[in-house]
Motif scaffolding. Structure first.
Motif, mmCIF file in Angstrom:
data_model
loop_
_atom_site.group_PDB
_atom_site.id
_atom_site.type_symbol
_atom_site.label_atom_id
_atom_site.label_comp_id
_atom_site.label_asym_id
_atom_site.label_seq_id
_atom_site.Cartn_x
_atom_site.Cartn_y
_atom_site.Cartn_z
ATOM 1 N N VAL A 17 0.824 -1.207 0.000
ATOM 2 C CA VAL A 17 0.000 0.000 0.000
ATOM 3 C C VAL A 17 0.857 1.256 0.000
ATOM 4 C CG1 VAL A 17 -0.282 0.202 2.511
ATOM 5 C CG2 VAL A 17 -2.094 0.994 1.001
ATOM 6 N N ARG A 18 2.065 1.197 0.569
ATOM 7 C CA ARG A 18 2.938 2.383 0.594
ATOM 8 C C ARG A 18 3.395 2.758 -0.815
ATOM 9 N NH1 ARG A 18 7.067 -0.063 4.727
ATOM 10 N NH2 ARG A 18 6.593 -1.707 3.253
ATOM 11 N N ALA A 19 3.689 1.765 -1.648
ATOM 12 C CA ALA A 19 4.100 2.042 -3.024
ATOM 13 C C ALA A 19 2.954 2.665 -3.808
ATOM 14 C CB ALA A 19 4.578 0.760 -3.697
ATOM 15 N N LEU A 20 1.752 2.127 -3.631
ATOM 16 C CA LEU A 20 0.618 2.686 -4.356
ATOM 17 C C LEU A 20 0.261 4.073 -3.828
ATOM 18 C CD1 LEU A 20 -0.860 1.584 -6.757
ATOM 19 C CD2 LEU A 20 -2.711 0.901 -5.253
ATOM 20 N N ARG A 21 0.462 4.302 -2.527
ATOM 21 C CA ARG A 21 0.223 5.635 -1.978
ATOM 22 C C ARG A 21 1.174 6.648 -2.628
ATOM 23 N NH1 ARG A 21 0.262 4.647 3.290
ATOM 24 N NH2 ARG A 21 -1.987 4.637 3.462
ATOM 25 N N GLU A 65 11.143 6.956 -7.979
ATOM 26 C CA GLU A 65 12.334 6.097 -8.055
ATOM 27 C C GLU A 65 12.455 5.223 -6.801
ATOM 28 O OE1 GLU A 65 17.085 6.621 -8.973
ATOM 29 O OE2 GLU A 65 16.130 8.068 -7.627
ATOM 30 N N ALA A 66 12.164 5.787 -5.651
ATOM 31 C CA ALA A 66 12.294 5.052 -4.394
ATOM 32 C C ALA A 66 11.399 3.818 -4.367
ATOM 33 C CB ALA A 66 11.952 5.970 -3.211
ATOM 34 N N TYR A 67 10.288 3.844 -5.095
ATOM 35 C CA TYR A 67 9.375 2.706 -5.124
ATOM 36 C C TYR A 67 9.482 1.896 -6.416
ATOM 37 C CZ TYR A 67 7.403 4.316 -0.788
ATOM 38 O OH TYR A 67 7.245 4.673 0.533
ATOM 39 N N GLY A 68 10.498 2.195 -7.233
ATOM 40 C CA GLY A 68 10.783 1.375 -8.405
ATOM 41 C C GLY A 68 9.946 1.650 -9.640
ATOM 42 N N PHE A 69 9.240 2.781 -9.681
ATOM 43 C CA PHE A 69 8.416 3.083 -10.849
ATOM 44 C C PHE A 69 9.227 3.732 -11.976
ATOM 45 C CE2 PHE A 69 5.207 3.195 -7.384
ATOM 46 C CZ PHE A 69 4.402 2.159 -7.834
ATOM 47 N N VAL A 70 10.261 4.500 -11.622
ATOM 48 C CA VAL A 70 11.115 5.151 -12.619
ATOM 49 C C VAL A 70 12.567 4.905 -12.246
ATOM 50 C CG1 VAL A 70 9.390 6.966 -13.048
ATOM 51 C CG2 VAL A 70 11.293 7.417 -11.485
ATOM 52 N N HIS A 88 8.094 0.466 -16.346
ATOM 53 C CA HIS A 88 7.039 -0.470 -16.742
ATOM 54 C C HIS A 88 6.016 0.232 -17.622
ATOM 55 C CE1 HIS A 88 8.326 -0.976 -12.506
ATOM 56 N NE2 HIS A 88 8.573 -2.206 -12.895
ATOM 57 N N ARG A 89 5.346 -0.531 -18.464
ATOM 58 C CA ARG A 89 4.274 0.027 -19.297
ATOM 59 C C ARG A 89 2.986 0.210 -18.514
ATOM 60 N NH1 ARG A 89 6.333 -3.468 -23.683
ATOM 61 N NH2 ARG A 89 7.470 -2.011 -25.007
ATOM 62 N N MET A 90 2.781 -0.632 -17.499
ATOM 63 C CA MET A 90 1.526 -0.601 -16.754
ATOM 64 C C MET A 90 1.777 -0.853 -15.273
ATOM 65 S SD MET A 90 -1.117 -2.862 -19.089
ATOM 66 C CE MET A 90 -1.876 -3.398 -17.594
ATOM 67 N N THR A 91 0.869 -0.346 -14.461
ATOM 68 C CA THR A 91 0.847 -0.642 -13.028
ATOM 69 C C THR A 91 -0.455 -1.352 -12.722
ATOM 70 O OG1 THR A 91 2.094 1.377 -12.566
ATOM 71 C CG2 THR A 91 0.958 0.343 -10.713
ATOM 72 N N SER A 92 -0.365 -2.491 -12.043
ATOM 73 C CA SER A 92 -1.564 -3.243 -11.661
ATOM 74 C C SER A 92 -1.545 -3.506 -10.176
ATOM 75 C CB SER A 92 -1.604 -4.594 -12.399
ATOM 76 O OG SER A 92 -1.688 -4.409 -13.780
ATOM 77 N N TRP A 93 -2.726 -3.697 -9.632
ATOM 78 C CA TRP A 93 -2.867 -4.099 -8.237
ATOM 79 C C TRP A 93 -4.218 -4.765 -8.069
ATOM 80 C CZ3 TRP A 93 -3.374 0.829 -9.969
ATOM 81 C CH2 TRP A 93 -4.581 1.478 -9.719
#
Length: 199
Positions: A17-21, A65-70, A88-93
């Protein structure tokens, strides 16, 4: 712009949940979208596109960057002007993963609101730009809604089937790789249960 031949990973499945936040912040969400569609960019370049200062975009890029998205584009830029790329091209949860965590319900609501807002921006942009694209693109566009009566497991199966088709198309024609004669095409799919049709 740097030449970055590193392909984007197809998808990141977020369970924390912290990454999605971190991604639920509107500026971060827009930055990630820009990097996914338009490729690597600097904080100042992104700031000009979305109407934020380079200091603000730099801060938000570091959070992503800290959560690995970029990530930073290796071998490009300087200490003052770093180039960033989406990973990544997409984020899913899965909603169930979030709802089981403290604060998950609020983050799920924030992400849902961001997605609804993004859909509105995409449709507004299409409506504004459609006359510039020509008649062949007018014929290719499609706005549809389909009402049906389903049980929850049927609605989930429908969403999975639609997403499977779109995943295949995204693999063959990724939005981050321009090709001769192509334009960006966004497909918005929403499977939403309702008590009644809005009046």
């Amino acid at each position: 712009m740097p030449v970055d031949k590193t392909p984007l990973e197809p998808e990141v499945q977020v369970t924390d949940v912290r990454a999605l936040r971190a991604l639920a912040h509107p500026v971060r969400n827009r930055l990630l979208g820009q990097l996914r569609v338009n490729g690597p960019a600097t904080a100042s370049g992104l700031g000009r596109v979305i109407g934020e200062s380079s200091g603000s975009t730099s801060y938000h890029l570091r959070q992503l960057e800290a959560y690995g998205f970029v990530e930073e584009v290796e071998g490009q830029g300087t200490a003052r002007e770093r180039w960033w790329r989406a990973r990544h091209r997409m984020t899913s949860w899965q909603a169930a993963d979030l709802l089981a965590q403290e604060g998950g319900s609020e983050v799920q609501d924030e992400m849902t609101r961001l997605q609804i807002d993004q859909h509105g921006r995409v449709l507004d942009a299409w409506f504004t730009q459609k006359d510039e694209l020509g008649p062949e693109w007018a014929a290719a566009a499609s706005l549809s809604d389909h009402g049906m009566r389903l049980r929850p497991e049927q609605a989930r199966a429908l969403a999975d089937e639609l997403n499977g088709v779109l995943d295949r198309w995204m693999t063959d024609y990724p939005g981050d790789q321009p090709a001769e004669g192509t334009e960006l095409v966004f497909v918005l799919t929403d499977v939403v249960p309702m008590k009644e049709w809005p009046s």
